[in-house]
Design an enzyme around this catalytic site. Structure first.
Site, short mmCIF file in Angstrom:
data_model
loop_
_atom_site.label_atom_id
_atom_site.label_comp_id
_atom_site.label_asym_id
_atom_site.label_seq_id
_atom_site.Cartn_x
_atom_site.Cartn_y
_atom_site.Cartn_z
N GLY A 163 0.82 -1.21 0.00
CA GLY A 163 0.00 0.00 0.00
C GLY A 163 0.85 1.25 0.00
O GLY A 163 2.09 1.20 0.05
N THR B 259 -7.55 7.08 11.65
CA THR B 259 -8.08 8.03 10.67
C THR B 259 -8.90 9.15 11.32
O THR B 259 -9.46 8.97 12.41
CB THR B 259 -8.97 7.26 9.67
OG1 THR B 259 -9.70 8.19 8.88
CG2 THR B 259 -9.98 6.36 10.37
N ASP B 260 -9.00 10.27 10.61
CA ASP B 260 -9.90 11.36 11.01
C ASP B 260 -11.35 10.88 11.01
O ASP B 260 -12.20 11.48 11.65
CB ASP B 260 -9.75 12.54 10.02
CG ASP B 260 -10.02 12.13 8.58
OD1 ASP B 260 -9.31 11.22 8.09
OD2 ASP B 260 -10.93 12.68 7.95
N TYR C 103 -16.53 2.38 7.59
CA TYR C 103 -15.05 2.37 7.64
C TYR C 103 -14.55 3.06 8.91
O TYR C 103 -13.71 2.52 9.63
CB TYR C 103 -14.50 3.05 6.38
CG TYR C 103 -13.04 3.39 6.45
CD1 TYR C 103 -12.06 2.42 6.27
CD2 TYR C 103 -12.62 4.71 6.71
CE1 TYR C 103 -10.71 2.74 6.35
CE2 TYR C 103 -11.28 5.04 6.78
CZ TYR C 103 -10.33 4.05 6.60
OH TYR C 103 -8.99 4.38 6.68
N1 LIG Z 1 -5.98 6.35 2.21
C1 LIG Z 1 -6.42 7.33 3.02
O1 LIG Z 1 -6.84 8.42 2.58
C2 LIG Z 1 -6.37 7.12 4.52
C3 LIG Z 1 -6.90 8.12 5.37
C4 LIG Z 1 -6.81 7.94 6.75
C5 LIG Z 1 -6.23 6.81 7.27
N2 LIG Z 1 -5.75 5.85 6.43
C6 LIG Z 1 -5.14 4.66 7.01
O2 LIG Z 1 -3.78 4.67 6.65
C7 LIG Z 1 -3.29 3.33 6.51
C8 LIG Z 1 -2.56 3.18 5.19
O3 LIG Z 1 -3.45 3.53 4.14
P1 LIG Z 1 -3.00 3.40 2.61
O4 LIG Z 1 -3.68 4.50 1.86
O5 LIG Z 1 -1.52 3.24 2.53
O6 LIG Z 1 -3.72 2.03 2.22
P2 LIG Z 1 -3.72 1.28 0.81
O7 LIG Z 1 -2.81 1.95 -0.14
O8 LIG Z 1 -5.15 1.09 0.44
O9 LIG Z 1 -3.09 -0.14 1.19
C9 LIG Z 1 -3.76 -1.03 2.01
C10 LIG Z 1 -2.83 -2.17 2.34
O10 LIG Z 1 -3.56 -3.09 3.18
C11 LIG Z 1 -3.43 -4.39 2.61
N3 LIG Z 1 -4.62 -5.18 2.89
C12 LIG Z 1 -5.91 -4.89 2.59
N4 LIG Z 1 -6.72 -5.89 2.96
C13 LIG Z 1 -5.92 -6.85 3.52
C14 LIG Z 1 -6.16 -8.12 4.10
N5 LIG Z 1 -7.39 -8.65 4.16
N6 LIG Z 1 -5.12 -8.84 4.58
C15 LIG Z 1 -3.86 -8.32 4.51
N7 LIG Z 1 -3.56 -7.13 3.97
C16 LIG Z 1 -4.59 -6.40 3.48
C17 LIG Z 1 -3.30 -4.14 1.12
O11 LIG Z 1 -2.76 -5.29 0.51
P3 LIG Z 1 -3.06 -5.62 -1.06
O12 LIG Z 1 -2.16 -4.71 -1.84
O13 LIG Z 1 -2.70 -7.05 -1.18
O14 LIG Z 1 -4.51 -5.33 -1.29
C18 LIG Z 1 -2.35 -2.95 1.12
O15 LIG Z 1 -1.01 -3.37 1.33
C19 LIG Z 1 -4.51 2.42 6.71
O16 LIG Z 1 -4.53 1.97 8.04
C20 LIG Z 1 -5.68 3.33 6.48
O17 LIG Z 1 -6.84 2.91 7.19
C21 LIG Z 1 -5.79 5.98 5.07
#
Ligand SMILES: NC(=O)c1ccc[n+]([C@@H]2O[C@H](COP(=O)([O-])OP(=O)(O)OC[C@H]3O[C@@H](n4cnc5c(N)ncnc54)[C@H](OP(=O)(O)O)[C@@H]3O)[C@@H](O)[C@H]2O)c1
Length: 284
Positions: A10, A101-102, A125
């Site tokens: 990710g 998250t926010d 979520y």
């Molecule tokens: N994106 C945002 O705007 C945002 C905002 C606030 C907080 N966050 C938090 O920040 C963190 C990082 O977000 P990000 O944007 O880097 O996320 P991302 O790019 O969507 O990546 C998600 C990661 O989680 C893995 N994953 C998903 N389902 C899984 C499962 N069932 N078992 C094992 N691995 C799994 C994915 O693996 P695959 O590649 O194999 O799918 C990927 O490596 C998360 O905790 C998210 O909740 C994100």
């Protein structure tokens, strides 16, 4: 120090791996097969078997709209699995950094949320990520954890709002973008440096960590388009013009005073982060 990182495919996990390696730490990047979060017991067992000194848990169910249709899966991945990983950390004496998250907040009003303000998520979520925070706190009476709430994430490795906007701007003269949701973008390269500082420290607690200054999605789109030199016009519209399955909070302002109190550096201004991000993706 041996650090286990989840979600390495990710946006955030990828940068965390890069930064920890650059700082000379021993890192294990757990694959989805090794730590399937939909199978919390298996994820827990991987932590117990590898016995890391710390876990940085970046993996999550992040499909905000889809979560409304599969709430149980989302809760298992973000809530139950986080509790299981936390229990394993407690067993082996590892620190845990959980990325939240926010969206744990209701997102009303115009104030900046402090870390101890009342939560109240407005979508599945957000509720699942809050469940993760609570499961972790229950499973780790030692208190050896960091909960780091972030928002509007963008990084070189993966899909995000800025990448989508720039893709559209190549062919469109005008884009309509919402301007009544206010928050701060978080550049994963900047956040990863902070997480690397945290993991080596013992200054546990709940933190908010985004880039500095606030904006609307329309302002973020305009800045990325301007920096790229596109002529595309951004027309600001209210959220009602873009109905989505999951409700989005209008107020995502997070106070970063927790970083000051904890003795950590704040992240740079979001405009500076966007400029560096664009040069980073130029190299791809
Ligand atoms: N994106 C945002 O705007 C945002 C905002 C606030 C907080 N966050 C938090 O920040 C963190 C990082 O977000 P990000 O944007 O880097 O996320 P991302 O790019 O969507 O990546 C998600 C990661 O989680 C893995 N994953 C998903 N389902 C899984 C499962 N069932 N078992 C094992 N691995 C799994 C994915 O693996 P695959 O590649 O194999 O799918 C990927 O490596 C998360 O905790 C998210 O909740 C994100």
């Amino acid at each position: 120090m041996k650090v286990l990182v989840t979600g390495v495919t990710g946006q955030l996990g990828w940068d965390v791996m890069r930064v920890l390696r650059a700082r000379g730490l021993e890192v294990i990047g757990a694959t989805r097969e090794e730590m399937p979060l939909d199978d919390p017991a298996k994820a827990r067992d991987f932590v117990t078997a590898t016995r890391p000194d710390a876990v940085i848990h970046c993996a999550a169910y992040t499909a905000v709209d889809r979560a409304e249709d599969e709430p149980e899966l989302c809760r298992t991945i973000n809530g139950t699995a986080t509790g299981a990983i936390a229990a394993a950390c407690e067993t082996v004496g590892a620190k845990l950094i959980y990325i939240s998250t926010d969206y744990v907040f209701p997102g009303t009003g115009e104030m900046f949320y402090e870390t101890n303000d009342a939560t109240g998520p407005c979508n599945v979520y957000g509720a699942s990520k809050l469940e993760g925070e609570r499961a972790l706190q229950d499973a780790m009476p030692s208190g050896r954890f960091f909960i780091v709430r972030i928002s509007w994430v963008f990084g070189a490795h993966g899909k995000n709002f800025i990448r989508t906007i720039l893709g559209l701007a190549k062919t469109r003269e005008e884009l309509t973008v919402v301007n009544d949701q206010i928050g701060s973008p978080t550049y994963t390269a900047d956040l990863a440096e902070l997480l690397a500082d945290m993991v080596k420290s013992e200054r546990f607690g709940v933190y908010h960590a985004t880039n500095e200054s606030v904006c609307s999605w329309a302002e973020l789109a305009s800045e990325a388009i301007r920096l790229r030199g596109f002529q595309t016009r951004v027309t600001p519209v209210p959220s009602d013009a873009y109905p989505t399955k999951a409700t989005r909070p209008k107020n995502s302002r997070l106070s970063k005073s927790s970083l000051d109190v904890g003795g950590f550096h704040r992240l740079p201004d979001w405009k500076d982060a966007v400029a560096r991000y664009l040069s980073e993706i130029d190299l791809e």
